[in-house]
Structure formats: structure tokens, C-alpha cells
Design a protein around this motif. Structure first.
Motif, mmCIF file in Angstrom:
data_model
loop_
_atom_site.group_PDB
_atom_site.id
_atom_site.type_symbol
_atom_site.label_atom_id
_atom_site.label_comp_id
_atom_site.label_asym_id
_atom_site.label_seq_id
_atom_site.Cartn_x
_atom_site.Cartn_y
_atom_site.Cartn_z
ATOM 1 N N ASN A 232 8.698 -61.943 14.957
ATOM 2 C CA ASN A 232 7.597 -61.811 14.667
ATOM 3 C C ASN A 232 6.222 -62.854 15.045
ATOM 4 O O ASN A 232 5.240 -63.278 14.610
ATOM 5 N N HIS A 233 6.897 -64.209 14.920
ATOM 6 C CA HIS A 233 5.819 -65.236 15.641
ATOM 7 C C HIS A 233 5.092 -65.368 16.229
ATOM 8 O O HIS A 233 3.767 -65.623 16.743
ATOM 9 N N ILE A 234 5.871 -64.653 17.665
ATOM 10 C CA ILE A 234 4.816 -64.363 18.369
ATOM 11 C C ILE A 234 3.791 -63.081 18.419
ATOM 12 O O ILE A 234 2.542 -63.387 18.815
ATOM 13 N N GLN A 235 4.060 -62.245 17.105
ATOM 14 C CA GLN A 235 3.276 -61.008 17.213
ATOM 15 C C GLN A 235 2.594 -61.841 16.431
ATOM 16 O O GLN A 235 1.388 -60.994 16.566
ATOM 17 N N GLY A 236 2.919 -62.462 15.391
ATOM 18 C CA GLY A 236 1.447 -63.021 14.619
ATOM 19 C C GLY A 236 0.643 -63.985 15.165
ATOM 20 O O GLY A 236 -0.707 -64.454 14.772
ATOM 21 N N GLU A 237 0.752 -64.207 17.275
ATOM 22 C CA GLU A 237 -0.271 -65.271 17.352
ATOM 23 C C GLU A 237 -1.314 -64.866 17.563
ATOM 24 O O GLU A 237 -1.574 -62.924 17.926
ATOM 25 N N GLU A 238 -2.892 -65.768 17.403
ATOM 26 C CA GLU A 238 -4.152 -64.627 17.659
ATOM 27 C C GLU A 238 -3.881 -63.614 19.045
ATOM 28 O O GLU A 238 -3.760 -64.677 19.688
ATOM 29 N N GLY A 239 -4.401 -63.078 18.658
ATOM 30 C CA GLY A 239 -5.022 -62.434 20.510
ATOM 31 C C GLY A 239 -3.219 -61.786 21.218
ATOM 32 O O GLY A 239 -3.295 -61.557 22.495
ATOM 33 N N VAL A 240 -1.852 -61.747 20.476
ATOM 34 C CA VAL A 240 -0.914 -61.125 20.970
ATOM 35 C C VAL A 240 -1.309 -59.514 20.080
ATOM 36 O O VAL A 240 -0.949 -60.147 18.479
ATOM 37 N N VAL A 260 10.009 -63.320 27.354
ATOM 38 C CA VAL A 260 9.563 -61.880 26.554
ATOM 39 C C VAL A 260 8.667 -61.546 27.033
ATOM 40 O O VAL A 260 7.556 -61.872 28.077
ATOM 41 N N HIS A 261 7.796 -60.050 27.141
ATOM 42 C CA HIS A 261 6.578 -59.402 27.143
ATOM 43 C C HIS A 261 5.569 -59.535 26.390
ATOM 44 O O HIS A 261 6.598 -58.977 25.343
ATOM 45 N N VAL A 262 5.187 -59.812 26.698
ATOM 46 C CA VAL A 262 3.473 -60.539 25.148
ATOM 47 C C VAL A 262 2.601 -59.618 25.674
ATOM 48 O O VAL A 262 2.276 -59.448 27.301
ATOM 49 N N SER A 271 -8.853 -65.374 28.896
ATOM 50 C CA SER A 271 -8.757 -65.209 27.888
ATOM 51 C C SER A 271 -6.971 -65.066 27.428
ATOM 52 O O SER A 271 -5.993 -65.670 26.722
ATOM 53 N N ALA A 272 -6.493 -64.257 28.242
ATOM 54 C CA ALA A 272 -4.986 -63.970 28.865
ATOM 55 C C ALA A 272 -3.966 -65.168 28.726
ATOM 56 O O ALA A 272 -3.344 -65.166 27.711
ATOM 57 N N MET A 273 -4.810 -66.012 29.465
ATOM 58 C CA MET A 273 -3.780 -67.441 29.742
ATOM 59 C C MET A 273 -4.070 -68.298 28.647
ATOM 60 O O MET A 273 -2.867 -68.864 28.338
ATOM 61 N N VAL A 274 -5.062 -68.184 28.004
ATOM 62 C CA VAL A 274 -5.476 -69.010 26.538
ATOM 63 C C VAL A 274 -4.278 -68.695 25.394
ATOM 64 O O VAL A 274 -3.825 -69.235 25.191
ATOM 65 N N ILE A 275 -4.289 -67.322 25.660
ATOM 66 C CA ILE A 275 -3.608 -66.624 24.390
ATOM 67 C C ILE A 275 -2.002 -66.799 24.942
ATOM 68 O O ILE A 275 -0.948 -67.670 24.446
ATOM 69 N N ARG A 280 3.213 -70.222 24.227
ATOM 70 C CA ARG A 280 4.198 -70.948 24.636
ATOM 71 C C ARG A 280 4.480 -72.397 24.567
ATOM 72 O O ARG A 280 5.566 -72.558 23.885
ATOM 73 N N ALA A 281 3.015 -72.703 23.602
ATOM 74 C CA ALA A 281 3.169 -74.332 22.569
ATOM 75 C C ALA A 281 4.036 -73.455 21.500
ATOM 76 O O ALA A 281 4.428 -74.702 21.616
ATOM 77 N N MET A 282 4.058 -72.637 21.165
ATOM 78 C CA MET A 282 4.382 -72.475 19.516
ATOM 79 C C MET A 282 6.471 -72.960 20.085
ATOM 80 O O MET A 282 6.768 -72.993 19.090
ATOM 81 N N LEU A 283 6.453 -71.557 20.887
ATOM 82 C CA LEU A 283 7.933 -71.811 21.034
ATOM 83 C C LEU A 283 8.960 -72.743 21.795
ATOM 84 O O LEU A 283 9.580 -73.107 20.581
ATOM 85 N N THR A 284 7.363 -74.236 22.483
ATOM 86 C CA THR A 284 8.236 -75.186 22.689
ATOM 87 C C THR A 284 8.517 -76.058 21.761
ATOM 88 O O THR A 284 9.769 -76.276 21.564
ATOM 89 N N ASP A 285 6.994 -76.037 20.518
ATOM 90 C CA ASP A 285 7.847 -76.405 19.118
ATOM 91 C C ASP A 285 8.533 -76.288 18.373
ATOM 92 O O ASP A 285 9.196 -76.964 17.129
#
Length: 310
Positions: A232-240, A260-262, A271-275, A280-285
Motif C-alpha cells: 500500500n505504501h509503495i502504491q501510495g507513492e507519487e508517480g506509482v 517488487v515490480h513497480v 522521471s521514472a528513475m526519480v520515482i 527505494r528511500a521510503m522502503l529503506t526508511d
């Protein structure tokens, strides 16, 4: 894992306050005193003709063996990843814990069986020798327990050996209490009753502790992370746009991994790389130390892929 990751979140306090070499020395010392006691008891048993001494020697030998298994597993677990074991050797400790808990369950079932038989047909009184022997054994068992107590808090592997040792200490304590009561009051049923109580307790301990070990070996998701929650967190990220084929597991006891496949909503590469970096940052966090992301655009995304697993 060649490259180092920064550890955030709940995995920040990376359980390395005990120097591994010092830990090894403690375990090795515990093995040594148990082996020495085993030899001493066998010699004493043969000289005095005491079956009790020899029986107790077998107990301490089983302790020494479970500690040896734990010792070597610790050594192996610290080996770096190589071409054969690309995930590293960390799970060696889980395999050792599984072996030690399994033997412990077998031992406690055997103890229970013995207890039941002695309830039906209580044996003759053994006398003070047995009580004294058990007293010596208890001292050694407690010394071993103290040597491994601190390590057992952080490691399922050492905890398995520790529980082995605890079961022996309880056994010795049971023999002392039962023996004294039998000698003083000829209350023969107390010994099998204590045996059954101890067997039940060890069985319960080992059965509850073996669960997380099996889960880890079965690549279950870590107890402190929920796959659905992270999805849910991954899908909630902007641009996903979507995420699927999520796998979440424990690399080692204190490290979680996720792949995971995003699917990104913007097919533009930069912009895909920014997403990707944001996810990645969110998950590491959140304390996931090994993150593998596969980036797909909406047009080429895997059709009807399951969200979790393959």
C-alpha cells in the motif's frame, strides 16, 4: 552483499554490541566445561558403578553437542557471500536452531514417556549420590546458561542451545527436589511428576521457539513488517501507477529484503528513475535493508500479475 546499505528505522541498532569473537569464546568455553564434566562423570560413574552419573554425563554431552552446533553455525554465518551462496551464509544459524529445537522436542517427548512409565511403576530410591551428582550438574548448567544468556537474546541459534541447557538445568533441579523428597519421605511419585512437568515445559518452550525459525527458513515475511502494508505504501507513492510481484522475506535474523515490480505512470526515463529512488528511500526508511525494484511502464507492465508473489 558486497555493497553496504545505510540502515534506518527499527534496524538502526544493529545488534552488534557483542563482539562476535568474544561471543565465540564464551560459547567455546561453555562447550569445554560441559565436555570436561561429561568425561569426569563417566569416569566417576564407571569407578563408583553409578548409573545415575553416567546418565547425567549423557545429558551434559547433549548440551555440549548443541553448543558445538551453535558454535560452528555462528562461524559459518559470518562468511561473506560467494558465488555458491549469493545470499551469504547467515541462515546457517537458523538451520542449527532448527536442528537443536528438533532434538530438544524429541528429548522432551522421551522424558515424558519415561515419566509416565515411572508413574505406573515407581523405581526404588537411588540415595544421596544421585542428588549430589545432580547438584554438581546444576552448577555447571547454570554456569553455561550464564555464559550464553546475553548472546541468546539476539540470536535464535544461541537461544536454541540456551534452551537445551536450561532444560538440563531444570532436569538437575527436578532430580534434586525429587531425590530429597524420596529420601526424606519415601514419596516415590514425586520424581515422575516433576519429570512430566519439566518435559511439558521444555516441549512448550521448544515448540513455541521453533515456529519463527521455520518461518524464517520458509522465507516468510519478517514479523515486524506486513507485505500488504508495504504494498500500500509503495502504491501510495507519487508517480506509482501499480505494484505487483512483491516478495518480502528475511535475509538474516535482523535484515529484511524486498523485491517488487513497480509500474510508473510517467514513461519518461528520468522521471521514472526519480520515482524509483523515492520508493527505494521510503522502503529503506522503513528498515528494509535490501531493496530490489523492477520498473515497468503502464504499456508494458506484466498483465494480470498477482500483487504478492508470482
Amino acid at each position: 552483499m558486497g555493497h553496504s546499505h545505510s540502515h534506518h528505522g527499527q534496524h538502526g541498532h544493529h545488534h552488534h554490541h557483542i563482539d562476535p569473537e568474544a561471543g565465540d569464546r564464551q560459547v567455546a568455553f561453555a562447550v569445554a566445561i560441559n565436555l570436561l564434566l561429561t568425561v569426569a562423570q563417566i569416569v566417576g560413574g564407571v569407578i563408583s558403578g553409578s548409573i545415575a552419573l553416567i546418565a547425567d554425563a549423557v545429558h551434559n554431552l547433549s548440551d555440549a553437542i548443541s553448543l558445538l552446533i551453535a558454535f560452528f553455525a555462528r562461524k559459518i554465518a559470518r562468511r561473506p557471500a560467494d558465488a555458491q551462496m549469493t545470499f551469504g551464509y547467515g541462515r546457517a544459524e537458523m538451520v542449527a536452531a532448527l536442528v537443536n529445537y528438533t532434538t530438544l522436542i524429541v528429548i522432551s517427548l522421551y522424558l515424558a514417556w519415561e515419566g509416565v512409565q515411572r508413574l505406573i511403576d515407581p523405581p526404588a530410591i537411588q540415595g544421596w549420590t544421585v542428588v549430589i551428582v545432580a547438584g554438581i550438574a546444576l552448577v555447571i548448567d547454570l554456569a553455561t546458561a550464564l555464559l550464553t544468556l546475553k548472546l541468546s537474546k539476539d540470536s535464535a541459534n544461541i537461544r536454541a542451545a540456551f534452551v537445551h541447557n536450561l532444560s538440563d538445568a531444570l532436569g538437575s533441579l527436578g532430580v534434586i527436589i525429587g531425590g530429597v523428597l524420596v529420601i526424606l519421605y519415601d514419596w516415590r511419585l514425586i520424581d515422575p511428576i516433576i519429570t512430566l512437568l519439566i518435559a511439558g515445559y521444555i516441549l512448550w518452550l521448544a515448540a513455541t521457539e521453533i515456529g519463527p525459525v521455520i518461518r524464517n527458513l520458509m522465507l516468510a515475511s519478517p514479523p515486524d513488517h506486513s507485505a500488504e502494508d508495504l504494498l500500500n505504501h509503495i502504491q501510495g507513492e507519487e508517480g506509482v501507477a501499480a505494484a505487483h510481484h512483491l516478495h518480502l522475506w528475511q535475509m538474516t535474523e535482523h535484515e529484511a529484503a524486498l523485491q517488487v515490480h513497480v509500474v510508473v505512470s510517467d514513461p519518461d526515463w528520468s522521471s521514472a528513475m526519480v520515482i524509483r529512488d523515492r520508493v527505494r528511500a521510503m522502503l529503506t526508511d522503513k528498515g528494509i535493508s535490501h531493496v530490489t525494484l523492477e520498473i515497468e511502464t503502464a504499456s508494458e507492465a506484466c498483465p494480470n500479475a498477482p500483487a504478492i508473489g508470482h
